[in-house]
Design a protein around this motif. Structure first.
Motif, PDB file in Angstrom:
ATOM      1  N   ARG A  95      -8.682  -0.137   1.972  1.00  0.00           N
ATOM      2  CA  ARG A  95      -7.959   1.015   1.426  1.00  0.00           C
ATOM      3  C   ARG A  95      -7.089   0.629   0.227  1.00  0.00           C
ATOM      4  O   ARG A  95      -6.867   1.439  -0.676  1.00  0.00           O
ATOM      5  CB  ARG A  95      -7.112   1.680   2.512  1.00  0.00           C
ATOM      6  CG  ARG A  95      -6.008   0.814   3.117  1.00  0.00           C
ATOM      7  CD  ARG A  95      -5.220   1.611   4.134  1.00  0.00           C
ATOM      8  NE  ARG A  95      -4.111   0.838   4.689  1.00  0.00           N
ATOM      9  CZ  ARG A  95      -3.159   1.382   5.437  1.00  0.00           C
ATOM     10  NH1 ARG A  95      -3.192   2.679   5.715  1.00  0.00           N
ATOM     11  NH2 ARG A  95      -2.181   0.626   5.924  1.00  0.00           N
ATOM     12  N   HIS A 105       2.396   6.042  -7.243  1.00  0.00           N
ATOM     13  CA  HIS A 105       1.295   6.762  -7.887  1.00  0.00           C
ATOM     14  C   HIS A 105       1.452   8.271  -7.724  1.00  0.00           C
ATOM     15  O   HIS A 105       1.203   9.042  -8.662  1.00  0.00           O
ATOM     16  CB  HIS A 105      -0.043   6.298  -7.298  1.00  0.00           C
ATOM     17  CG  HIS A 105      -1.221   6.651  -8.140  1.00  0.00           C
ATOM     18  ND1 HIS A 105      -1.876   7.854  -8.037  1.00  0.00           N
ATOM     19  CD2 HIS A 105      -1.863   5.948  -9.123  1.00  0.00           C
ATOM     20  CE1 HIS A 105      -2.873   7.897  -8.900  1.00  0.00           C
ATOM     21  NE2 HIS A 105      -2.882   6.747  -9.582  1.00  0.00           N
ATOM     22  N   TRP A 119      -8.531   3.227  -8.775  1.00  0.00           N
ATOM     23  CA  TRP A 119      -8.132   4.546  -9.245  1.00  0.00           C
ATOM     24  C   TRP A 119      -7.905   4.591 -10.756  1.00  0.00           C
ATOM     25  O   TRP A 119      -8.096   5.615 -11.392  1.00  0.00           O
ATOM     26  CB  TRP A 119      -6.841   4.975  -8.543  1.00  0.00           C
ATOM     27  CG  TRP A 119      -7.062   5.494  -7.152  1.00  0.00           C
ATOM     28  CD1 TRP A 119      -8.238   5.616  -6.489  1.00  0.00           C
ATOM     29  CD2 TRP A 119      -6.038   5.957  -6.251  1.00  0.00           C
ATOM     30  NE1 TRP A 119      -8.037   6.118  -5.235  1.00  0.00           N
ATOM     31  CE2 TRP A 119      -6.685   6.341  -5.049  1.00  0.00           C
ATOM     32  CE3 TRP A 119      -4.656   6.075  -6.326  1.00  0.00           C
ATOM     33  CZ2 TRP A 119      -5.990   6.851  -3.955  1.00  0.00           C
ATOM     34  CZ3 TRP A 119      -3.966   6.570  -5.233  1.00  0.00           C
ATOM     35  CH2 TRP A 119      -4.626   6.961  -4.067  1.00  0.00           C
ATOM     36  N   ASN A 160      -9.454   0.178  -2.695  1.00  0.00           N
ATOM     37  CA  ASN A 160      -9.800   1.506  -3.204  1.00  0.00           C
ATOM     38  C   ASN A 160      -8.749   2.006  -4.183  1.00  0.00           C
ATOM     39  O   ASN A 160      -9.077   2.621  -5.215  1.00  0.00           O
ATOM     40  CB  ASN A 160      -9.944   2.474  -2.025  1.00  0.00           C
ATOM     41  CG  ASN A 160     -10.192   3.905  -2.474  1.00  0.00           C
ATOM     42  OD1 ASN A 160      -9.263   4.716  -2.527  1.00  0.00           O
ATOM     43  ND2 ASN A 160     -11.437   4.213  -2.797  1.00  0.00           N
ATOM     44  N   ARG A 161      -7.484   1.729  -3.895  1.00  0.00           N
ATOM     45  CA  ARG A 161      -6.404   2.165  -4.799  1.00  0.00           C
ATOM     46  C   ARG A 161      -6.505   1.455  -6.145  1.00  0.00           C
ATOM     47  O   ARG A 161      -6.227   2.046  -7.185  1.00  0.00           O
ATOM     48  CB  ARG A 161      -5.033   1.876  -4.167  1.00  0.00           C
ATOM     49  CG  ARG A 161      -4.737   2.616  -2.869  1.00  0.00           C
ATOM     50  CD  ARG A 161      -4.873   4.115  -3.033  1.00  0.00           C
ATOM     51  NE  ARG A 161      -4.410   4.849  -1.869  1.00  0.00           N
ATOM     52  CZ  ARG A 161      -5.173   5.177  -0.831  1.00  0.00           C
ATOM     53  NH1 ARG A 161      -6.444   4.806  -0.798  1.00  0.00           N
ATOM     54  NH2 ARG A 161      -4.673   5.891   0.162  1.00  0.00           N
ATOM     55  N   TYR A 163       0.834  -1.200   0.000  1.00  0.00           N
ATOM     56  CA  TYR A 163       0.000   0.000   0.000  1.00  0.00           C
ATOM     57  C   TYR A 163       0.875   1.259   0.000  1.00  0.00           C
ATOM     58  O   TYR A 163       0.629   2.204  -0.767  1.00  0.00           O
ATOM     59  CB  TYR A 163      -0.916  -0.027   1.225  1.00  0.00           C
ATOM     60  CG  TYR A 163      -1.652   1.260   1.507  1.00  0.00           C
ATOM     61  CD1 TYR A 163      -2.817   1.589   0.820  1.00  0.00           C
ATOM     62  CD2 TYR A 163      -1.181   2.145   2.484  1.00  0.00           C
ATOM     63  CE1 TYR A 163      -3.492   2.771   1.093  1.00  0.00           C
ATOM     64  CE2 TYR A 163      -1.851   3.321   2.757  1.00  0.00           C
ATOM     65  CZ  TYR A 163      -3.009   3.631   2.058  1.00  0.00           C
ATOM     66  OH  TYR A 163      -3.675   4.806   2.320  1.00  0.00           O
ATOM     67  N   ASN A 194       1.222   3.932  -3.048  1.00  0.00           N
ATOM     68  CA  ASN A 194       0.948   5.360  -2.874  1.00  0.00           C
ATOM     69  C   ASN A 194       2.101   6.218  -3.367  1.00  0.00           C
ATOM     70  O   ASN A 194       1.911   7.240  -4.042  1.00  0.00           O
ATOM     71  CB  ASN A 194       0.670   5.673  -1.403  1.00  0.00           C
ATOM     72  CG  ASN A 194      -0.749   5.336  -0.999  1.00  0.00           C
ATOM     73  OD1 ASN A 194      -1.600   5.041  -1.838  1.00  0.00           O
ATOM     74  ND2 ASN A 194      -1.006   5.361   0.293  1.00  0.00           N
TER      75      ASN A 194
END
Length: 466
Positions: free
Chosen positions: A281, A258, A288, A284-285, A251, A255
């Motif tokens: 979470r 990205h 994107w 959710n990424r 994760y 992040n």
């Protein structure tokens, strides 16, 4: 070519190889290879065809490399020779073992392991991308079943600065070409800009590296390495299911990449909505960017794959053999490639012509012969007629039992007799993916105790096969 000891040297090699593999494998792949000469560190070997070269440098590369090093020394070049037209010297072709072949790298296992272990070096000036040189976009056969995913892949590869498709998640069942496609994107990016730090890995390797880094207290080095990449390609992301600590680390890597506008490409055996055991979470990424499905290969794609593989092996397979295989091996590109390899191996070993009868024998040993395929609309019409319903009601919104039951039977039979995905079936019935999955499961469960349903489906299937 020089005859200085070359026959004796190759004879020593054959002796070593014979002692390390089963006799049948030796007879098929090595007994027909002869030494043509050894001069100035160059080994010349005669092989029956290009097919042998590919087999040697894939399945037997490690054994052959070690054997040649032991007999000839570590500094050697290897050149294969074969006649395109059998027993016709004028058609001789010479092929040097590829630079990226295991045969020519002459690296120790320790060096390779170190290179593949990102956290073993504080600073990595360059990255071993771990990309398979054969998985190019140019070698990727296309048809309606994969056109969307391929178009997106080409868009990323030709214009990596555009982040419209970041992250990209390719999903589909086993053997439909996910690994080839995502590696092809990476290869194209490297071709256009060799300085790009591109890495292909699998979720399982990522998990293993994370575990090793944890035990060595090198988590920061592990994260720093992955955050230094320009393009991260991670295969089989579903393998991280339930691995909470690994997911948490991924994760943070995700992040960072990205945020820095670095490309992330993933593959999965199912769409993100069906991934179980993932942190919300992180899920959710995944949403994107864009997801694209690779469907089971249609007939057009299956023929293209078979023709491409036969051409790469330098062998012309009769049209009726191609059509038979394409009609009966329907689920997986990987299976098609395996069938071609098995077919050519059997034909070579048994000295048999490439025929439909030989193809039948090979196919029957590898996969179950495919079920008869039906058009979805025809299937819907047969079910509607059986229950005396207007087919328009099946496509409608009614949830009445007398309509919903036939609709779920159609979902069940479409899964069984067509190659449509659950998403495609849902679109045809104006339902979502989850509804179709629920319909399949409901019918399968009822078949265990509902005798009337068993009878209904048996009669419908009999009508379909008339």
């Amino acid at each position: 070519m020089s005859n200085v000891n070359h026959i004796e040297l190759w004879g020593k090699c054959l002796g070593i190889i014979r002692d390390n593999i089963p006799e049948k494998q030796y007879d098929v792949w090595f007994s027909q290879i002869h030494s043509l000469g050894f001069e100035d560190g160059v080994i010349h070997l005669s092989v029956p065809s290009n097919f042998y070269i590919e087999r040697l440098e894939s399945t037997y590369s490690n054994l052959l490399r070690k054997t040649l090093e032991k007999v000839y020394g570590k500094d050697f070049r290897l050149i294969y020779h074969y006649d395109i037209i059998k027993d016709c010297p004028d058609s001789d072709v010479s092929i040097e073992s590829q630079k990226d072949s295991v045969l020519l790298k002459n690296k120790t296992a320790k060096q390779i392991t170190t290179l593949a272990n990102p956290f073993s070096q504080p600073e990595v000036p360059d990255v071993d991308s771990r990309l398979n040189a054969g998985y190019t976009l140019e070698n990727y056969c296309s048809s309606a079943s994969n056109q969307l995913a391929l178009s997106i892949g080409n868009a990323i590869a030709t214009n990596p600065e555009c982040k419209t498709f970041n992250p990209l998640l390719i999903f589909g069942s086993v053997g439909v070409g996910k690994t080839h496609l995502i590696q092809g994107i990476g290869i194209k990016i490297k071709e256009q800009d060799p300085s790009k730090r591109v890495l292909y890995t699998t979720a399982r390797i990522f998990e293993s590296q994370f575990t090793a880094a944890s035990l060595k207290n090198n988590i920061n080095d592990f994260i720093n390495f992955y955050q230094s990449l320009d393009v991260l390609i991670i295969d089989d992301i579903q393998e991280l299911s339930g691995k909470e600590k690994t997911q948490n680390t991924f994760y943070h890597i995700f992040n960072h990449l990205h945020l820095k506008q670095k490309q992330i490409i993933m593959s999965s055996d199912c769409p993100p909505v069906n991934l179980d055991g993932f942190m919300p979470r992180l899920m959710n990424r995944f949403s994107w960017g864009v997801t694209a499905e690779l469907f089971s290969p249609d007939y057009d794609l299956r023929k293209k794959v078979l023709l491409k593989n036969s051409a790469q092996n330098g062998i012309s397979i009769p049209e009726d053999v191609i059509e038979y295989i394409a009609s009966n091996v329907t689920d997986s590109i990987r299976e098609l490639e395996g069938i071609i390899l098995s077919l050519l191996t059997r034909a070579t070993y048994l000295k048999l012509p490439l025929s439909v009868d030989l193809a039948k024998a090979v196919v029957s040993n590898v996969v179950k012969l495919s079920k008869k395929q039906f058009n979805f609309e025809y299937l819907t019409e047969v079910v509607s007629d059986y229950f005396n319903l207007d087919s328009d009601l099946i496509y409608g919104k009614s949830r009445k039992r007398e309509i919903n039951d036939p609709r779920q039977i159609i979902m069940y039979l479409a899964k069984k007799y067509t190659k449509l995905s659950s998403t495609a079936i849902g679109l045809k019935l104006s339902r979502n993916h989850a509804t179709v999955l629920y319909g399949w499961k409901t019918i399968e469960e009822r078949l265990e105790y509902d005798k009337q349903l068993v009878n209904d489906i048996a009669q419908i299937e009999a009508s379909l096969k008339k």
